[in-house]
Write a protein that holds these residues in place. Structure first.
Motif, PDB file in Angstrom:
ATOM      1  N   GLY A 310       0.808  -1.208   0.000  1.00 32.48           N
ATOM      2  CA  GLY A 310       0.000   0.000   0.000  1.00 32.48           C
ATOM      3  C   GLY A 310       0.837   1.252   0.000  1.00 32.48           C
ATOM      4  O   GLY A 310       1.963   1.272   0.509  1.00 32.48           O
ATOM      5  N   GLY A 311       0.260   2.314  -0.576  1.00 33.05           N
ATOM      6  CA  GLY A 311       0.990   3.573  -0.554  1.00 33.05           C
ATOM      7  C   GLY A 311       0.473   4.578  -1.550  1.00 33.05           C
ATOM      8  O   GLY A 311      -0.633   4.477  -2.068  1.00 33.05           O
ATOM      9  N   MET A 312       1.312   5.558  -1.843  1.00 29.99           N
ATOM     10  CA  MET A 312       1.073   6.696  -2.722  1.00 29.99           C
ATOM     11  C   MET A 312       0.116   7.697  -2.104  1.00 29.99           C
ATOM     12  O   MET A 312      -0.680   7.367  -1.226  1.00 29.99           O
ATOM     13  CB  MET A 312       0.568   6.249  -4.094  1.00 29.99           C
ATOM     14  CG  MET A 312       1.625   5.503  -4.890  1.00 29.99           C
ATOM     15  SD  MET A 312       0.987   4.871  -6.459  1.00 29.99           S
ATOM     16  CE  MET A 312       0.011   3.496  -5.875  1.00 29.99           C
ATOM     17  N   ALA A 313       0.244   8.919  -2.551  1.00 30.58           N
ATOM     18  CA  ALA A 313      -0.643   9.998  -2.126  1.00 30.58           C
ATOM     19  C   ALA A 313      -1.129  10.709  -3.384  1.00 30.58           C
ATOM     20  O   ALA A 313      -0.338  11.280  -4.118  1.00 30.58           O
ATOM     21  CB  ALA A 313       0.094  10.978  -1.217  1.00 30.58           C
ATOM     22  N   GLU A 314      -2.428  10.618  -3.607  1.00 28.92           N
ATOM     23  CA  GLU A 314      -3.003  11.229  -4.801  1.00 28.92           C
ATOM     24  C   GLU A 314      -3.945  12.362  -4.396  1.00 28.92           C
ATOM     25  O   GLU A 314      -4.865  12.166  -3.595  1.00 28.92           O
ATOM     26  CB  GLU A 314      -3.751  10.188  -5.623  1.00 28.92           C
ATOM     27  CG  GLU A 314      -4.310  10.746  -6.930  1.00 28.92           C
ATOM     28  CD  GLU A 314      -4.810   9.650  -7.849  1.00 28.92           C
ATOM     29  OE1 GLU A 314      -3.969   8.846  -8.304  1.00 28.92           O
ATOM     30  OE2 GLU A 314      -6.024   9.584  -8.084  1.00 28.92           O
ATOM     31  N   ILE A 315      -3.697  13.537  -4.936  1.00 29.27           N
ATOM     32  CA  ILE A 315      -4.534  14.707  -4.672  1.00 29.27           C
ATOM     33  C   ILE A 315      -5.613  14.739  -5.749  1.00 29.27           C
ATOM     34  O   ILE A 315      -5.384  15.186  -6.873  1.00 29.27           O
ATOM     35  CB  ILE A 315      -3.701  15.997  -4.698  1.00 29.27           C
ATOM     36  CG1 ILE A 315      -2.473  15.866  -3.788  1.00 29.27           C
ATOM     37  CG2 ILE A 315      -4.560  17.193  -4.296  1.00 29.27           C
ATOM     38  CD1 ILE A 315      -2.779  15.608  -2.343  1.00 29.27           C
ATOM     39  N   ALA A 316      -6.793  14.219  -5.413  1.00 30.25           N
ATOM     40  CA  ALA A 316      -7.858  14.099  -6.407  1.00 30.25           C
ATOM     41  C   ALA A 316      -9.234  14.250  -5.775  1.00 30.25           C
ATOM     42  O   ALA A 316     -10.226  13.804  -6.332  1.00 30.25           O
ATOM     43  CB  ALA A 316      -7.754  12.754  -7.119  1.00 30.25           C
ATOM     44  N   ARG A 317      -9.286  14.873  -4.581  1.00 28.32           N
ATOM     45  CA  ARG A 317     -10.522  15.015  -3.821  1.00 28.32           C
ATOM     46  C   ARG A 317     -11.198  13.653  -3.636  1.00 28.32           C
ATOM     47  O   ARG A 317     -10.556  12.723  -3.180  1.00 28.32           O
ATOM     48  CB  ARG A 317     -11.435  16.059  -4.466  1.00 28.32           C
ATOM     49  CG  ARG A 317     -10.875  17.480  -4.209  1.00 28.32           C
ATOM     50  CD  ARG A 317     -11.830  18.592  -4.487  1.00 28.32           C
ATOM     51  NE  ARG A 317     -13.044  18.563  -3.700  1.00 28.32           N
ATOM     52  CZ  ARG A 317     -13.132  18.906  -2.416  1.00 28.32           C
ATOM     53  NH1 ARG A 317     -12.054  19.268  -1.749  1.00 28.32           N
ATOM     54  NH2 ARG A 317     -14.293  18.885  -1.790  1.00 28.32           N
ATOM     55  N   PHE A 318     -12.450  13.494  -4.028  1.00 27.06           N
ATOM     56  CA  PHE A 318     -13.184  12.270  -3.699  1.00 27.06           C
ATOM     57  C   PHE A 318     -13.273  11.288  -4.874  1.00 27.06           C
ATOM     58  O   PHE A 318     -14.140  10.429  -4.905  1.00 27.06           O
ATOM     59  CB  PHE A 318     -14.576  12.623  -3.179  1.00 27.06           C
ATOM     60  CG  PHE A 318     -14.541  13.339  -1.856  1.00 27.06           C
ATOM     61  CD1 PHE A 318     -14.485  12.631  -0.669  1.00 27.06           C
ATOM     62  CD2 PHE A 318     -14.518  14.727  -1.804  1.00 27.06           C
ATOM     63  CE1 PHE A 318     -14.428  13.289   0.558  1.00 27.06           C
ATOM     64  CE2 PHE A 318     -14.465  15.390  -0.583  1.00 27.06           C
ATOM     65  CZ  PHE A 318     -14.417  14.668   0.598  1.00 27.06           C
ATOM     66  N   ASN A 319     -12.344  11.406  -5.802  1.00 31.56           N
ATOM     67  CA  ASN A 319     -12.290  10.477  -6.929  1.00 31.56           C
ATOM     68  C   ASN A 319     -11.889   9.087  -6.438  1.00 31.56           C
ATOM     69  O   ASN A 319     -10.918   8.933  -5.708  1.00 31.56           O
ATOM     70  CB  ASN A 319     -11.270  10.991  -7.954  1.00 31.56           C
ATOM     71  CG  ASN A 319     -11.197  10.128  -9.177  1.00 31.56           C
ATOM     72  OD1 ASN A 319     -10.837   8.960  -9.105  1.00 31.56           O
ATOM     73  ND2 ASN A 319     -11.533  10.685 -10.320  1.00 31.56           N
TER      74      ASN A 319
END
Length: 415
Positions: A310-319
Motif C-alpha cells: 500500500g501507498g502513494m498519495a493522490e490529490i484528487a478530492r473524492f475520486n
C-alpha cells in the motif's frame, strides 16, 4: 451518558469500545453495511509508531516536483484543482519547515506510541485476533543520499525514547531474509512496531463492542447536525432524527462537510491511497513483517498468508477510480524487493481516502460546541493511532485526565 458516534471505521469503533468500557450508552451510525468498509478496509497494515511522520517536511516541495515526473511516483496531483485543494496544499507547505516538522512529528509519535501501548493492553484483555505480528518495521533506502538524510527522524526518535537500529544492506537481509539486498544500501529498523489487518481488527472489535452494549446502526445516510448555537441537539439522517447527550464526529475525510454548517473550518483533506493484496506463493521470498520502500513511499506488509502492498498519495478530492498505472507502481515496488513472493495474477486492487491534516496530526478533542467532539484527521496513521486516540477521547469525555498531553490535538490549534 448517551453518546452518538458518527462513523464505524477503525476510529469510530475503537472510540465506541473505550466509551462503552467507561460505562456510557453508545450508538454508532454509518452509511455502510458494516464496520471498517471504507478507509479501514485494505490499508497497508502497519501499526508503526516509530514511523509516524508528517508528509510536510523540509525538502518536500523540491521532492514533490521531482515525484511529479517519476514513472512510479509516490505523489500524484490530478489536473482538476479547486480552492479547497489549493488552500490545503498551501497550508501543508507552510508546515515544511524544520521547526514545524519536529513539533508535528513529536506529537504524532506521542499519540502513536501511546496507541500501540493501548493496543497491546486491549489484545491482552480480549484475545482479539487480526493476523497480527510484532516483529517491527524496516524502512529501506535505495540510495546513500536517502540513508544520509535520516538525521532529523533519528533525533525525534531519540527524543521520544523510541528504539531503533540503523542497518546496512546485509543487516536488512538478516531482518528480512526474503529481500533482494542488492536493491538497497541500508535501512532504519523500528523493532517495536507491529502489523495487522485493520479490517479484521475493526470487525472483531465491533463484535466485542456489541457484546459490551454498543448499538451499531448501518445503512444510514447522515445528512446534518441540528444545534442551538451552543450545543448539538440532534443528528438528521435519511432514517429519522437521533438524539444524545454527546456527539462525536469520526467520519474521516467526510467530517469537514459535516461540520462546515456549524461554522467549523476543519482542514482535513481526502488524500487517496492505493493497495494490492496478493496470496503468498513463495514463503522464502515473502516479507516477515513490514518493509517501507522509501523511494516510492510504499509499505509491503505480511498479513498471514497474504502480502499487502500500500501507498502513494493522490490529490484528487473524492475520486475513487482505480487507474492501472497505480497498481503498476505497487507491483513494481514489491517485485523489485521480493520478486516472486506473491501471486500478482490474483492481486486485489483497492483505493481509500485518508483524512489528512496539513500538519499530519489528528484532530482529537472538543469543538466550540459543548457536547460535540472530533476524532478524525489521522491520515495514513488511522490504524496506528486508533486505540490511543479513542482512549484519550473517552477519558476526556468521561472527565478523566488522559495519560498523555492532549492540549495541542484539538481543532483549536487551527484558530
Amino acid at each position: 451518558m448517551k453518546i452518538l458516534i458518527l462513523g464505524a471505521g477503525v476510529i469510530g469503533v475503537t472510540t465506541a469500545w473505550y466509551l462503552a468500557k467507561a460505562g456510557h450508552e453508545v450508538t454508532v451510525l454509518d452509511r455502510q453495511s458494516g464496520a471498517g468498509l471504507e478507509t479501514s478496509f485494505a490499508n497497508a497494515g502497519e501499526v508503526s509508531p516509530g514511523y509516524s511522520s508528517p508528509w510536510a517536511a523540509p525538502g518536500i516541495p523540491q521532492k514533490a516536483l521531482k515525484w511529479l515526473f517519476m514513472e512510479h511516483a509516490p505523489l500524484i496531483v490530478r489536473p482538476t484543482i479547486d480552492p479547497a485543494t489549493v488552500r490545503w496544499m498551501l497550508s501543508m507547505l507552510r508546515n515544511c519547515t524544520k521547526a514545524r516538522y519536529t513539533r508535528n512529528k513529536g506529537r504524532m509519535v506521542r499519540v502513536a506510541e501511546y496507541s500501540r501501548d493501548c493496543l497491546i493492553a486491549l489484545r491482552a484483555e480480549t484475545g482479539i485476533q487480526y493476523d497480527q505480528r510484532t516483529q517491527g518495521t524496516l524502512e529501506v533506502f535505495r540510495s546513500q543520499k536517502q540513508l544520509d538524510n535520516i538525521g532529523k527522524d533519528v533525533e525525534v526518535l531519540k527524543a521520544g525514547g523510541v528504539p531503533f537500529e540503523i542497518l546496512d544492506a546485509a543487516g536488512c537481509a538478516r531482518t528480512e531474509p526474503g529481500i533482494d539486498a542488492s536493491r538497497i544500501v541500508g535501512g532504519l529498523r523500528l523493532p517495536n512496531d507491529e502489523t495487522g489487518d485493520c479490517h479484521k481488527f475493526t470487525t472483531a472489535l465491533a463484535a466485542l463492542a456489541e457484546t459490551a452494549g454498543v448499538r451499531f446502526i448501518y445503512n444510514v445516510d447522515i445528512r446534518g447536525l441540528r444545534h442551538d448555537g451552543r450545543q448539538i441537539t440532534a443528528v438528521e439522517t435519511d432514517q429519522g432524527t437521533y438524539t444524545a447527550d454527546v456527539f462525536i464526529g469520526a467520519l474521516g475525510s467526510y467530517t469537514p462537510k459535516l461540520v462546515k454548517p456549524l461554522g467549523l473550518d476543519l482542514p482535513v483533506y481526502p488524500v487517496k491511497g492505493y493497495s494490492i493484496t496478493v496470496p503468498i506463493i513463495n514463503e522464502a521470498r515473502a516479507p516477515v513483517s513490514t518493509v517501507m520502500d522509501e523511494t516510492y513511499k510504499v509499505a509491503i506488509t505480511r498479513l498471514g498468508d497474504r502480502i499487502r502492498i500500500g501507498g502513494m498519495a493522490e490529490i484528487a478530492r473524492f475520486n475513487m477510480d482505480l487507474p492501472p498505472a497505480r497498481q503498476a507502481t505497487l507491483t513494481h515496488s514489491v517485485e523489485d524487493l521480493f520478486a516472486g513472493a506473491g501471486d500478482q495474477s490474483q492481486a486485489k486492487f483497492w483505493c481509500g481516502l485518508r483524512p489528512m491534516t496539513p500538519d499530519g496530526t489528528p484532530v482529537i478533542g472538543r469543538t466550540g460546541y459543548d457536547n460535540f467532539w472530533l476524532n478524525t484527521g489521522h491520515g495514513t496513521l488511522g490504524w496506528t493511532m486508533s486505540c490511543g486516540s479513542a482512549r484519550v477521547l473517552a477519558d476526556m469525555i468521561s472527565g478523566v485526565k488522559p495519560e498523555i498531553d492532549t492540549t495541542d490535538l484539538s481543532i483549536a490549534r487551527y484558530s
